[in-house]
Scaffold this active site. Structure first.
Site, PDB file in Angstrom:
ATOM      1  N   TYR A  24      -0.141 -13.302  -0.120  1.00 51.17           N
ATOM      2  CA  TYR A  24       0.417 -13.106  -1.530  1.00 51.17           C
ATOM      3  C   TYR A  24       1.628 -12.244  -1.608  1.00 51.17           C
ATOM      4  CZ  TYR A  24      -2.815  -8.794  -1.268  1.00 51.17           C
ATOM      5  OH  TYR A  24      -3.474  -8.163  -0.573  1.00 51.17           O
ATOM      6  N   ARG A  80       0.795  -1.143  -0.097  1.00 51.57           N
ATOM      7  CA  ARG A  80       0.060   0.029   0.134  1.00 51.57           C
ATOM      8  C   ARG A  80       0.843   1.320  -0.003  1.00 51.57           C
ATOM      9  NH1 ARG A  80      -5.616  -0.420   2.164  1.00 51.57           N
ATOM     10  NH2 ARG A  80      -6.194  -2.462   1.983  1.00 51.57           N
TER      11      ARG A  80
HETATM   12  C1  LIG Z   1      -8.414  -6.709   5.742  1.00 52.72           C
HETATM   13  C2  LIG Z   1      -8.537  -6.010   4.637  1.00 52.72           C
HETATM   14  C3  LIG Z   1      -7.977  -6.133   3.396  1.00 52.72           C
HETATM   15  C4  LIG Z   1      -8.134  -5.562   2.210  1.00 52.72           C
HETATM   16  N1  LIG Z   1      -7.897  -5.921   0.974  1.00 52.72           N
HETATM   17  C5  LIG Z   1      -8.246  -4.989   0.072  1.00 52.72           C
HETATM   18  C6  LIG Z   1      -7.728  -5.390  -1.352  1.00 52.72           C
HETATM   19  O1  LIG Z   1      -6.860  -6.439  -1.649  1.00 52.72           O
HETATM   20  N2  LIG Z   1      -8.133  -4.648  -2.482  1.00 52.72           N
HETATM   21  C7  LIG Z   1      -8.891  -3.773  -2.445  1.00 52.72           C
HETATM   22  O2  LIG Z   1      -9.124  -2.970  -3.375  1.00 52.72           O
HETATM   23  N3  LIG Z   1      -9.205  -3.335  -1.181  1.00 52.72           N
HETATM   24  C8  LIG Z   1      -8.969  -4.085   0.036  1.00 52.72           C
HETATM   25  N4  LIG Z   1      -9.521  -3.534   1.282  1.00 52.72           N
HETATM   26  C9  LIG Z   1     -10.333  -2.450   1.153  1.00 52.72           C
HETATM   27  C10 LIG Z   1      -9.454  -1.071   1.200  1.00 52.72           C
HETATM   28  O3  LIG Z   1      -8.608  -0.989   2.259  1.00 52.72           O
HETATM   29  C11 LIG Z   1     -10.442   0.286   1.503  1.00 52.72           C
HETATM   30  O4  LIG Z   1     -11.549   0.064   0.711  1.00 52.72           O
HETATM   31  C12 LIG Z   1      -9.700   1.453   0.940  1.00 52.72           C
HETATM   32  O5  LIG Z   1      -8.670   1.711   1.701  1.00 52.72           O
HETATM   33  C13 LIG Z   1     -10.532   2.703   0.984  1.00 52.72           C
HETATM   34  O6  LIG Z   1      -9.813   3.774   0.536  1.00 52.72           O
HETATM   35  P1  LIG Z   1     -10.319   5.207   0.952  1.00 52.72           P
HETATM   36  O7  LIG Z   1      -9.249   6.141   0.048  1.00 52.72           O
HETATM   37  O8  LIG Z   1     -11.835   5.524   0.487  1.00 52.72           O
HETATM   38  O9  LIG Z   1     -10.273   5.229   2.533  1.00 52.72           O
HETATM   39  P2  LIG Z   1      -8.928   5.238   3.314  1.00 52.72           P
HETATM   40  O10 LIG Z   1      -7.827   4.557   2.614  1.00 52.72           O
HETATM   41  O11 LIG Z   1      -9.307   4.890   4.656  1.00 52.72           O
HETATM   42  O12 LIG Z   1      -8.275   6.852   3.185  1.00 52.72           O
HETATM   43  C14 LIG Z   1      -8.977   7.763   4.086  1.00 52.72           C
HETATM   44  C15 LIG Z   1      -7.846   8.734   4.463  1.00 52.72           C
HETATM   45  O13 LIG Z   1      -8.609  10.065   4.990  1.00 52.72           O
HETATM   46  C16 LIG Z   1      -7.715  10.484   6.149  1.00 52.72           C
HETATM   47  N5  LIG Z   1      -8.572  10.966   6.766  1.00 52.72           N
HETATM   48  C17 LIG Z   1      -9.637  10.357   7.809  1.00 52.72           C
HETATM   49  N6  LIG Z   1     -10.235  11.555   8.412  1.00 52.72           N
HETATM   50  C18 LIG Z   1      -9.715  12.598   8.071  1.00 52.72           C
HETATM   51  C19 LIG Z   1     -10.046  14.020   8.407  1.00 52.72           C
HETATM   52  N7  LIG Z   1     -11.116  14.260   9.379  1.00 52.72           N
HETATM   53  N8  LIG Z   1      -9.450  14.995   7.838  1.00 52.72           N
HETATM   54  C20 LIG Z   1      -8.168  14.645   6.980  1.00 52.72           C
HETATM   55  N9  LIG Z   1      -8.165  13.361   6.621  1.00 52.72           N
HETATM   56  C21 LIG Z   1      -8.728  12.452   6.990  1.00 52.72           C
HETATM   57  C22 LIG Z   1      -7.050   9.279   6.466  1.00 52.72           C
HETATM   58  O14 LIG Z   1      -5.900   9.489   7.540  1.00 52.72           O
HETATM   59  C23 LIG Z   1      -6.599   8.433   5.142  1.00 52.72           C
HETATM   60  O15 LIG Z   1      -5.464   8.887   4.715  1.00 52.72           O
HETATM   61  C24 LIG Z   1      -9.187  -4.232   2.401  1.00 52.72           C
HETATM   62  C25 LIG Z   1      -9.785  -3.883   3.642  1.00 52.72           C
HETATM   63  C26 LIG Z   1      -9.535  -4.513   4.577  1.00 52.72           C
HETATM   64  C27 LIG Z   1     -10.122  -4.257   6.190  1.00 52.72           C
END
Ligand SMILES: Cc1cc2nc3c(=O)[nH]c(=O)nc-3n(C[C@H](O)[C@H](O)[C@H](O)COP(=O)(O)OP(=O)(O)OC[C@H]3O[C@@H](n4cnc5c(N)ncnc54)[C@H](O)[C@@H]3O)c2cc1C
Length: 403
Positions: free
Chosen positions: A221, A112
């Site tokens: 993996y 990641r």
């Molecule tokens: C065990 C597990 C395995 C997974 N494996 C996969 C996989 O193999 N493939 C896949 O596609 N997905 C996978 N996922 C899902 C994936 O991790 C998430 O869906 C993805 O990270 C979502 O991305 P996002 O950018 O929406 O949120 P996030 O990655 O959570 O990013 C949110 C960001 O916002 C920031 N933030 C939060 N609150 C605030 C605030 N108030 N002010 C400013 N910044 C803030 C955080 O610091 C973070 O940087 C997995 C999840 C889990 C739990």
């Protein structure tokens, strides 16, 4: 008087995770001015891997990242199923060459942090100060003319429109629609990384491996050019309800969750420096993601259980589509957000539902009986069935959409 951080004609993205950065890069590539406000003081991702299926790599390639990804990815070379107790192995499905032939692009495994670094570098190459760190959003208000974001530091940012990409505990979502009501699934996920050279040769191989058993599931993996093994496991447990990756567990606790499992599973667990644990929660679908000048993407609006490995990929797809919509309707971003929701709602809702359904297959108490595993593999883990379940997901091409 508190200084405003951004000119009011920009788009502000709250959250610099995978979805927020993908959206920012897609917007900048289309010439739309954007700032990203991330709460962390350092731009980093949790130390863990992520699988990006062809529908996601297609988007990242379209954003110009293909060469950079080639330096850090592992292209999947296949997937094996193993028996939780005996270690018996079955080939499941081939995703390497086949993925490229069948879906047009590769299925890859990445660290990641590496993916995050590549996205951030590409953004900074287009706008050096686009990513603003240490900016935790605590409140957000809007008028007919603009949006004001307030940060924990006391600073404020004005923007024409805001995208909340702040993940599962989204503050932006809370400001728009109130507090959510997550329900615990009764499952806890563990994650960890192991240097490949610490593992015996018969484990440190390139195919991904799914271990199936009763009350749990283990997946590993390779990531970072094959230098690290990524470990994920999910276990039925009802004594841990915190949904956060910053919570450290111990290898002893993780080993205990899989106490009767095959020695190869334990050979990996014992080499994990710090395992992290996360309680899996579900939330009901949101009726809408947008209010006025503010919308949401990724986990902020459709958190997905990890059983199909699609949460991050859906956030990447969202980012691409929202940028295309904003570019198309730049004079009228309210229409852009409505179009974005229209395009994304059905697909993401289906992924949320199917990930939930797949949980039942992954956790089958009948698998405690040794012979039941082979029966389950023959009935439920066949390549043809995997394709049936995944073709509609992997083949989809959001870069070809007519916006
Ligand atoms: C065990 C597990 C395995 C997974 N494996 C996969 C996989 O193999 N493939 C896949 O596609 N997905 C996978 N996922 C899902 C994936 O991790 C998430 O869906 C993805 O990270 C979502 O991305 P996002 O950018 O929406 O949120 P996030 O990655 O959570 O990013 C949110 C960001 O916002 C920031 N933030 C939060 N609150 C605030 C605030 N108030 N002010 C400013 N910044 C803030 C955080 O610091 C973070 O940087 C997995 C999840 C889990 C739990």
């Amino acid at each position: 008087m508190v200084a405003s951080l951004a000119p009011s004609n920009t788009i502000a993205i709250i959250g610099g995770g995978i979805g927020g950065l993908a959206a920012a890069l897609a917007l900048l590539r289309r010439g739309v001015n954007v700032d990203v406000y991330e709460q962390s003081t350092q731009l980093k991702e949790v130390g863990a891997g992520i699988a990006i299926s062809s529908n996601g790599t297609r988007v990242l390639d379209a954003l110009g990242l293909k060469e950079a990804l080639a330096r850090i990815q592992v292209v999947s070379s296949g997937r094996e199923i193993r028996h939780w107790k005996t270690g018996e192995t079955w080939n499941w499905f081939e995703l390497g060459e086949n993925s490229a032939q069948r879906y047009g692009t590769r299925h890859m495994f990445v660290h990641r942090g590496d993916l995050h670094g590549i996205l951030a570098e590409a953004i900074r190459g287009l706008k050096s100060n686009a990513i603003k760190l240490g900016k935790r959003c605590v409140a957000i208000t809007q008028t007919d003319e603009h949006v004001e974001v307030r940060f924990e530091t006391g600073e404020r940012a004005n923007a024409a429109f805001v995208i909340g990409a702040d993940g599962i505990h989204s503050k932006v979502r809370e400001c728009l629609f109130g507090a959510d009501r997550p329900e615990f699934t009764g499952c806890v996920a563990w994650r960890g990384l192991v240097p490949m050279q610490c593992l015996p040769a018969h484990i440190s191989r390139m195919p991904g491996t799914n271990w199936i058993g009763p009350h749990g599931h283990v997946l590993h993996y390779p990531v970072r050019r094959g230098e690290l093994m990524n470990f994920i496991s999910i276990v039925e447990r009802d004594d841990w309800k915190i949904e956060s990756w910053t919570v450290e567990g111990t290898t002893a606790e993780l080993a205990n969750d899989f106490c009767n499992w095959h020695p190869d599973v334990h050979a990996i667990i014992q080499k994990i420096d710090t395992p992290f644990k996360w309680a899996l929660m579900v939330r009901g679908p949101m009726e809408r993601w947008t209010k006025g000048r503010i919308t949401l993407l990724g986990d902020a609006c459709h958190p997905i259980l990890p059983f199909l490995g699609q949460g991050g990929v859906m956030a990447i797809e969202d980012g691409y589509v929202i940028a295309a919509c904003l570019k198309r309707y730049l004079a009228d971003p309210t229409t852009a957000f409505a179009r974005y929701e229209d395009i994304r709602r059905e697909r993401t809702t289906a992924v949320v539902r199917k990930s939930h359904e797949f949980r039942k297959q992954a956790f089958n108490p009948a698998l405690a009986d040794n012979d039941a595993v082979a029966v389950s593999v023959a009935q439920k883990w066949q390549q043809a069935l995997a394709r049936e379940r995944l073709d509609w997901l992997y083949a989809d091409d959001v870069t070809a959409l007519q916006i």
